[in-house]
Design a protein around this motif. Structure first.
Motif, short mmCIF file in Angstrom:
data_model
loop_
_atom_site.label_atom_id
_atom_site.label_comp_id
_atom_site.label_asym_id
_atom_site.label_seq_id
_atom_site.Cartn_x
_atom_site.Cartn_y
_atom_site.Cartn_z
N ARG A 53 0.85 -1.20 0.00
CA ARG A 53 0.00 0.00 0.00
C ARG A 53 0.88 1.24 0.00
O ARG A 53 1.82 1.34 0.79
CB ARG A 53 -0.91 -0.02 1.23
N GLN A 54 0.56 2.15 -0.89
CA GLN A 54 1.26 3.43 -0.93
C GLN A 54 0.24 4.56 -0.90
O GLN A 54 -0.86 4.43 -1.45
CB GLN A 54 2.10 3.57 -2.22
N SER A 55 0.60 5.65 -0.27
CA SER A 55 -0.29 6.82 -0.24
C SER A 55 0.55 8.09 -0.25
O SER A 55 1.66 8.13 0.31
CB SER A 55 -1.19 6.80 1.00
N GLU A 57 -0.17 12.14 0.52
CA GLU A 57 -1.18 13.06 1.07
C GLU A 57 -0.62 14.47 1.16
O GLU A 57 0.45 14.70 1.71
CB GLU A 57 -1.62 12.57 2.45
N ARG A 71 -5.46 13.42 -1.39
CA ARG A 71 -4.80 12.14 -1.12
C ARG A 71 -4.94 11.19 -2.31
O ARG A 71 -6.03 11.02 -2.84
CB ARG A 71 -5.40 11.50 0.13
N SER A 73 -3.83 7.13 -3.36
CA SER A 73 -3.34 5.90 -2.74
C SER A 73 -3.55 4.71 -3.68
O SER A 73 -4.39 4.75 -4.59
CB SER A 73 -4.04 5.64 -1.41
#
Length: 362
Positions: A53-55, A57, A71, A73
Motif C-alpha cells: 500500500r502506498q499513499s 497526502e 490524497r 493511494s
C-alpha cells in the motif's frame, strides 16, 4: 512500513507512506484438509498472502479557518493457494510424478521393483511420460510422442512447457488422494483440492476541505473515487477430468461526494449531512436474473443518496439529549457479484452472482 514527511512551509505538508506484507504459511486445524493431510503435510496447500500500500497526502491550510487535504493511494492484495513440489525419497522424481505412475515416493532404491520410475534415456522424464504426454497434463491437443522416444535422447518434452522441477505445482501436476493401511482416513499421497490465484488492485483519489465559515457553522465537503482491478482464477479438484473452474477479471468503479454542516451553539450541536454514492460493476448481467435465457445487458451506474442528522442538546449540567438519524449504504462483496461470471449452469449446484444487486441500505 515507511513514512516520509516534508514541510514545504508553515501551512503546507506532504506525506508519503508505504506498507509491505509478504506471508507464506500453511494453516492447520481440526477438520477438512488439515485432518486429511495429518500424515502427509507435504500435500496440503500453502497460503500465500502479499499486500502493498502506498499513499501520498497533501495538506494545505489556506487560512486560519480553512484547510484541505488531497490524497492519492494504491492498495494491492494477492492471495494464492498452492502445493510445493517435493521429492521425499530424493530419487530425482517428484512425489507427484511417482504418484501419477504408481511408484513409491518414499523409496528411492532403484533395485526395488516399482520404487523408481523408468527413465531409459536419462533426460529426467519417465518413459511413460514420454510415451503419452496425457499422463502429464490434460492438454490433449499436444501430439503424443512416438513409442521409441524413451530410447532416443533427442526426443523429450519441452521443459518450458512440461516442467518437472518447478518449486510449486502447476494445476495439471495435482493428484487425487491415496490411502494406505492403517491410515484409511488420512491421505498419504496427493495434493490439496485448491489451485487458486487472485488479486485486487485499488487506486483511490480523495479530496476533503473543511472551513469554519463563522462562529456557528463549520462546513465540510469531500469527493472520493476508486478504480478496482479484480482478478480471480481458481480450479477445484484439478485432477478430475472436468474440475470446477472459475475465472474473471473485472474493473468496477466507485465514486462518492458528501457535504456536512456542523452547527454549534452553547446549548446545542447539530450535524446535518448529505452523501451521494455512485458505483458501476462494469460487467454484464441477465436482463431478468430469474430467467437464464434472457438477454445479457451491461450494468448501469447506480446512485444512492444518504441524508444524515445528529443532535446533541444539553438539558442540565447532568443530562444531555442526543438524537441521530441516517441512511447508510454498503456495497456487497465483489466476490458475490462476479461469482460464476461465465454462467455455467452444468455444475452440480450452480451459483451465479447477480450484478444487478445494489448497495444494501443499513
Amino acid at each position: 512500513f515507511s513514512k516520509l514527511a516534508w514541510r514545504l512551509g508553515p501551512n503546507k505538508k506532504l506525506v508519503f507512506t508505504n506498507w509491505l506484507v509478504d506471508t507464506d504459511m500453511k494453516l492447520f486445524g481440526n477438520s477438512g484438509e488439515s485432518l486429511q493431510f495429518r500424515f502427509y503435510p507435504e500435500g496440503k496447500n500453502y497460503t500465500y498472502l502479499a499486500s502493498d500500500r502506498q499513499s501520498l497526502e497533501w495538506t494545505h491550510q489556506i487560512s486560519s479557518k480553512t484547510f484541505y487535504t488531497l490524497r492519492f493511494s494504491r492498495f494491492f492484495q494477492r492471495r494464492r493457494y498452492r502445493v510445493k513440489n517435493f521429492d521425499q525419497d530424493r530419487d530425482g522424481f517428484s512425489d507427484w510424478v511417482e504418484t501419477r505412475l504408481s511408484t513409491d515416493p518414499y523409496n528411492g532404491n532403484p533395485n526395488v521393483e516399482d520404487a523408481v520410475p523408468q527413465d531409459s534415456d536419462g533426460d529426467g522424464y519417465p518413459d511413460e511420460f514420454e510415451r503419452n504426454l496425457a499422463l502429464m497434463r490434460d492438454d490433449m491437443d499436444n501430439p503424443i510422442l512416438p513409442d521409441e522416444a524413451p530410447n532416443d535422447p533427442s526426443i523429450f518434452p519441452d521443459p518450458d512447457v512440461y516442467p518437472l522441477g518447478n518449486e510449486w505445482l502447476d494445476y495439471w501436476q495435482y493428484n487425487g488422494w491415496r490411502y494406505y493401511a492403517p491410515y484409511y482416513n488420512f491421505a498419504t499421497q496427493g495434493s490439496g483440492r485448491y489451485f487458486h490465484h487472485s488479486w485486487s488492485d485499488t487506486y483511490e483519489g480523495r479530496f476533503d476541505i473543511t472551513s469554519q465559515v463563522n462562529r456557528h457553522h463549520q462546513l465540510q465537503f469531500g469527493l472520493d473515487g476508486k478504480y478496482h482491478d479484480l482478478y480471480f482464477d481458481e480450479i477445484q479438484i484439478p485432477w478430475l477430468q472436468t474440475p470446477y473452474t472459475e475465472y474473471y477479471h473485472k474493473y468496477p468503479r466507485e465514486m462518492s461526494a458528501y457535504i456536512q454542516d456542523k452547527i454549534e451553539y452553547p446549548y446545542m450541536t447539530i450535524n446535518l449531512g448529505l452523501r451521494l454514492d455512485v458505483n458501476n460493476y462494469n460487467t454484464t448481467a441477465w436482463e431478468d436474473p430469474n430467467d437464464p435465457s434472457s438477454d445479457l445487458v451491461p450494468t448501469e451506474t447506480q446512485y444512492k443518496w444518504s441524508p444524515r442528522i445528529g443532535i446533541s442538546h444539553i438539558i442540565t449540567d447532568k443530562s444531555t439529549f442526543t438524537f441521530g438519524y441516517g441512511i447508510f449504504h454498503q456495497l456487497p462483496t465483489y466476490r458475490n457479484i462476479y461469482q460464476n461470471s461465465d454462467r455455467d449452469l452444468t455444475t452440480f449446484s450452480p451459483i451465479v452472482g447477480n450484478p444487478l444487486v445494489g448497495a444494501q441500505k443499513l
